[in-house]
Write an enzyme that holds these catalytic residues in place. Structure first.
Site, PDB file in Angstrom:
ATOM      1  N   PRO A   1      -4.741  43.312  -6.193  1.00 42.55           N
ATOM      2  CA  PRO A   1      -5.722  42.746  -7.132  1.00 42.55           C
ATOM      3  C   PRO A   1      -5.571  41.227  -7.159  1.00 42.55           C
ATOM      4  O   PRO A   1      -4.793  40.677  -7.936  1.00 42.55           O
ATOM      5  CB  PRO A   1      -5.315  43.375  -8.473  1.00 42.55           C
ATOM      6  CG  PRO A   1      -3.847  43.645  -8.335  1.00 42.55           C
ATOM      7  CD  PRO A   1      -3.595  43.929  -6.880  1.00 42.55           C
TER       8      PRO A   1
ATOM      9  N   ASP B   1      -1.579  37.386  -6.083  1.00 43.25           N
ATOM     10  CA  ASP B   1      -1.545  38.776  -6.529  1.00 43.25           C
ATOM     11  C   ASP B   1      -1.339  38.766  -8.044  1.00 43.25           C
ATOM     12  O   ASP B   1      -0.281  38.345  -8.531  1.00 43.25           O
ATOM     13  CB  ASP B   1      -0.397  39.500  -5.817  1.00 43.25           C
ATOM     14  CG  ASP B   1      -0.351  40.996  -6.112  1.00 43.25           C
ATOM     15  OD1 ASP B   1      -0.917  41.406  -7.146  1.00 43.25           O
ATOM     16  OD2 ASP B   1       0.269  41.733  -5.329  1.00 43.25           O
ATOM     17  N   HIS B   2      -2.345  39.237  -8.781  1.00 44.71           N
ATOM     18  CA  HIS B   2      -2.274  39.161 -10.238  1.00 44.71           C
ATOM     19  C   HIS B   2      -1.205  40.088 -10.816  1.00 44.71           C
ATOM     20  O   HIS B   2      -0.895  40.013 -12.021  1.00 44.71           O
ATOM     21  CB  HIS B   2      -3.640  39.500 -10.849  1.00 44.71           C
ATOM     22  CG  HIS B   2      -4.038  38.576 -11.947  1.00 44.71           C
ATOM     23  ND1 HIS B   2      -3.176  38.216 -12.960  1.00 44.71           N
ATOM     24  CD2 HIS B   2      -5.218  37.940 -12.209  1.00 44.71           C
ATOM     25  CE1 HIS B   2      -3.800  37.395 -13.794  1.00 44.71           C
ATOM     26  NE2 HIS B   2      -5.041  37.199 -13.367  1.00 44.71           N
ATOM     27  N   ARG B   3      -0.632  40.959  -9.998  1.00 45.90           N
ATOM     28  CA  ARG B   3       0.443  41.821 -10.489  1.00 45.90           C
ATOM     29  C   ARG B   3       1.752  41.054 -10.640  1.00 45.90           C
ATOM     30  O   ARG B   3       2.597  41.430 -11.463  1.00 45.90           O
ATOM     31  CB  ARG B   3       0.668  42.997  -9.527  1.00 45.90           C
ATOM     32  CG  ARG B   3      -0.506  43.956  -9.409  1.00 45.90           C
ATOM     33  CD  ARG B   3      -0.273  44.971  -8.310  1.00 45.90           C
ATOM     34  NE  ARG B   3      -0.151  44.345  -6.993  1.00 45.90           N
ATOM     35  CZ  ARG B   3       0.077  45.017  -5.866  1.00 45.90           C
ATOM     36  NH1 ARG B   3       0.220  46.341  -5.908  1.00 45.90           N
ATOM     37  NH2 ARG B   3       0.164  44.384  -4.709  1.00 45.90           N
TER      38      ARG B   3
END
Length: 449
Positions: free
Chosen positions: A242, A419-421
């Site tokens: 994401p 990566d938004h994680r």
């Protein structure tokens, strides 16, 4: 009596499952030594010379130049044992080594120096050895194959001749659907030619017809080699990560002036000039030291973020073979000059197609200078399984407010896809702002070294 051994395409490392034959280095009848390179193949990552673990006489080759083979497919057969001396006038007889090297052929094999190839007379091999050249095939009687087919189980294909297999491939014939007229149902060349003349449509041909019906006619370019590997990786990145992108314009005038001063101070004979890419790479390593969240990867199964101890910096390089991402190992421990020298070396290897698989894997962060294509901005796709990529546009003169007045300055757009994680926008923004500050005021970088 010589023993005929089959050498299969070995595991070339780094998860590669197939390779394309580029150039054969030996002919049938040549004498080869243990660990002598016998074929040059192109994987999805690099060109590789594959060494043979046996010494003896080449009795057969499988696959023409340009053919793609899976790992484990036969490459060639070698008759191991004594061979007859060459005709008079030659330098002498050759004694083939009795056994293989015993080394696991991963990557570039065992690295023994190549030796001169010598042609031997066909009569140098005994009749049983020549008979053993063809790959062993379990010949199943036609009645047994019919029974297996009725049960929904596809049995072994009774084909011995490589020429028969080649002819069938050229005409998209499924040998498993043919009944052989030879002994015990052996499929002969005449059987394949008869099927070709009859124009019977095989399952593969039906599938091809279905694909043509769905996709309009046009030029078809196979997704294989470097292009295929890039396609798979980008698709996986989009599927699993994401990602989000933030960007900022930065005044690179002072950075360009600092670079000019560095190169002028070196003087004649001081070594290669410092490149803009090397300076940006060094800025990235400094930024990653402050924001280690972006030098990480995600273990999805364990649901854990793995922060990596060192920075292995990848940089995008466009070559005639496609886009590749060489990796500068331990970039966090290198100076700007050292990073620049390694970038130069890897770029040259990428252009000549001599990068090793190990030089194309293991990156933890990627720097993408798409400004070389004359564009200002982009939203890069993360190089899976990394967590971020910094994109750099072209550095061009633009109107800019400098010290309260309108001036013409050298401006660059920087974009960070992350990566938004692994982090939130605050961390990503902090990283990008630090990079931009170093670009606008190189003294910021000096203060934090």
């Amino acid at each position: 009596m010589p023993q005929v051994l089959e050498f299969k395409l070995p595991d070339l490392g780094e998860g590669l499952t197939e390779a394309e034959i580029v150039r054969w280095l030996v002919e049938v009848g040549d004498v080869v030594a243990i660990d002598q390179p016998v074929v040059e193949v192109e994987t999805a990552k690099a060109m590789v010379e594959v060494p043979c673990p046996y010494g003896g006489v080449v009795t057969a080759r499988f696959g023409e130049e340009g053919k793609e083979l899976p790992v484990g497919a036969p490459l060639l057969t070698v008759a191991v044992g004594s061979v007859e001396p060459e005709p008079s006038g030659s330098t002498g007889a050759a004694e083939a080594e009795p056994s293989g090297s015993g080394n696991v052929l991963v990557g570039y094999g065992t690295g023994a120096p190549p030796v001169r190839r010598r042609r031997v007379r066909p009569e140098g091999l005994s009749a049983p050895a020549v008979a053993a050249v063809a790959p062993a095939v379990a010949v199943v009687p036609a009645a047994s194959r019919a029974s297996a087919a009725s049960d929904g189980v596809r049995g072994p294909v009774a084909v011995v001749s490589p020429l028969v297999r080649k002819l069938a491939r050229q005409h998209d014939l499924d040998l498993g659907q043919l009944a052989g007229s030879g002994p015990d149902g052996l499929i002969l060349r005449a059987d394949v030619e008869s099927a070709i003349r009859s124009g019977a449509e095989t399952p593969q041909e039906a599938a091809a017809t279905d694909r043509t019906a769905v996709h309009p006619a046009g030029e078809r370019v196979p997704l294989r080699g470097v292009r295929g590997a890039v396609a798979d990786k980008l698709a996986r990145s989009r599927r699993e990560i994401p990602d989000a992108t933030c960007w900022v314009d930065a005044d690179a005038t002072e950075l360009m002036a600092a670079r000019a001063a560095m190169n002028a101070a070196g003087g004649p004979g001081a070594g290669p000039k410092v490149s803009v890419l090397a300076l940006l790479a060094r800025i990235c390593t400094a930024a990653l030291a402050r924001y280690p969240e972006l030098n990480s990867t995600v273990d999805q199964e364990a649901r854990e973020i793995v922060r990596l101890p060192g920075v292995h910096l990848g940089f995008a390089a466009q070559t005639e073979r496609g886009l590749v991402v060489p990796v500068v190992r331990d970039a966090h421990a290198r100076s700007t000059e050292s990073i620049g020298a390694e970038i130069t070396r890897l770029t040259e290897a990428a252009r000549t197609g001599t990068l090793k698989p190990a030089e194309l894997t293991g990156g933890t962060f990627t720097l993408n200078n798409y400004g070389v294509f004359g564009v200002d901005g982009s939203t890069p796709i993360i190089n899976h399984p990394e967590a971020a990529m910094l994109g750099v546009g072209r550095i061009v003169p633009k109107p800019w407010v400098h010290e309260g007045e309108l001036a013409v300055r050298r401006v660059v757009q920087l974009s960070l896809t992350f990566d938004h994680r692994v982090c939130d926008g605050g961390t990503a923004g902090g990283f990008l702002r630090y990079v931009a500050d170093c670009v606008e005021q190189p003294a910021v970088l000096l203060r934090t070294l």
